[in-house]
Design an enzyme around this catalytic site. Sequence first.
Site, PDB file in Angstrom:
ATOM      1  N   GLY A   1      47.970  32.352  13.897  1.00 24.20           N
ATOM      2  CA  GLY A   1      47.354  31.957  15.299  1.00 24.20           C
ATOM      3  C   GLY A   1      48.427  32.047  16.145  1.00 24.20           C
TER       4      GLY A   1
ATOM      5  N   ILE B   1      51.806  28.600  22.019  1.00 18.00           N
ATOM      6  CA  ILE B   1      53.789  28.610  21.383  1.00 18.00           C
ATOM      7  C   ILE B   1      53.398  29.809  20.865  1.00 18.00           C
ATOM      8  CG2 ILE B   1      55.173  27.903  20.286  1.00 18.00           C
ATOM      9  CD1 ILE B   1      54.392  24.431  21.077  1.00 18.00           C
TER      10      ILE B   1
ATOM     11  N   SER C   1      57.252  19.215  13.854  1.00 15.72           N
ATOM     12  CA  SER C   1      56.474  18.220  14.917  1.00 15.72           C
ATOM     13  C   SER C   1      57.619  16.883  15.024  1.00 15.72           C
ATOM     14  CB  SER C   1      55.346  17.940  15.131  1.00 15.72           C
ATOM     15  OG  SER C   1      55.408  17.089  16.428  1.00 15.72           O
TER      16      SER C   1
ATOM     17  N   TYR D   1      47.849  13.659  12.584  1.00 12.81           N
ATOM     18  CA  TYR D   1      48.119  14.544  12.355  1.00 12.81           C
ATOM     19  C   TYR D   1      49.827  14.437  12.578  1.00 12.81           C
ATOM     20  CZ  TYR D   1      51.523  17.901  16.311  1.00 12.81           C
ATOM     21  OH  TYR D   1      52.098  18.537  16.382  1.00 12.81           O
TER      22      TYR D   1
END
Length: 277
Positions: free
Chosen positions: A9, A14, A138, A163
Site C-alpha cells: 500500500g 502514510i 494503531s 478497526y
Amino acid sequence: MSKRVLITGGNSGIGLCTAEQLAARGAEVILACRDLDKGQAALARIKNAHPRAKVRLFPLDLSDLEGIRDSAATIFQELDHIDVLINNAGVVPTRQQFSKDGYEMQFGVNYLGPVLFTHLMLPLLQKGEQPRILHLASVAHWLGRINKKTWRGRKLYLTMDAYGQSKLANILFSNILADRLAELGITSNALHPGGVDTPIFRYAPKPLMALIRPTLTTPEKAARLPVSLALDPQYAGVTGEYFANFKPAMRSPLARNAKLAETLYYDTMAELDLPAL
C-alpha cells in the site's frame, strides 16, 4: 549496501510518504499495491523526486487470498531477497463490506491478508541482511476485541469496533512472529505512526479521541517512524515491541496476552490452511 524494503500500500497516504522517505535515504523500494495505476503514479513521483532511486512495483490485493499467493509467486520470480517488510496497507470502510473470500473487509485486508503475505515472504526475508518486519497498528487497538464470530461479518457493523479488532490482531501477530522468528534473526515490531486527521475519526468514541488527538499529524511526519524502524541501526535486534513517538508504547492488556496471541495465531493458520511456524 542499501536496504531493499517491500511496503504494501505504498501508493498513497502514510505509505507513499514512507516510500518516498525510504528512497530519499537510499533504500531500494518495492511497492506492492492493489491499484496499479496509483502505484505507477507513486513510482513516477518517487523517481521524479529522486532520479537515482531504485523503485519497483508489484500487484497485491490483500482482499483476495488466492491473488496474494499469485503475487507472492511473481515477487519470488523477480527478487532474491528482501531486508524489510512493512505491512502498511489497510482499509477503513464506513459500511460493512466483504473480501473476495467472504471475510469482513477490515479483518480480511488489515489482518488476514497481511498474515498470509508475511508467511509467504519469510523465505526472502531469511536471505536479507538484519531482516525486519513492521506492522502498522494503531492506538485504536485499545478498542479491539478478538471475536471469531465477527470474522465473516457482523450483525451490527461499527467501523471502529472492526478497526480495533484488526489493529489488535496486528499487534498479537507481531508478538507471535517476534517469538518464533528470533532464532532466524528476523525481528518483528508493531507501531502506531500517529493518526492523520481524516474523516475516520468522526466515528471514534470521545475517550479514544482524547488519546488520538495529541498524536494527529501529517502523513509526512507519520512516515518518519516506520522509516526509522526500517533503516536505523539502533533498532537492529529489537523485536516484539510496539512503538509510538519513537519509543516503546503502552499496549492494551489484550495486546499483551500471550494466550490470546497463540489462540488467534492457530485459528488464523487454520483459516489460511498454513502450517504454524
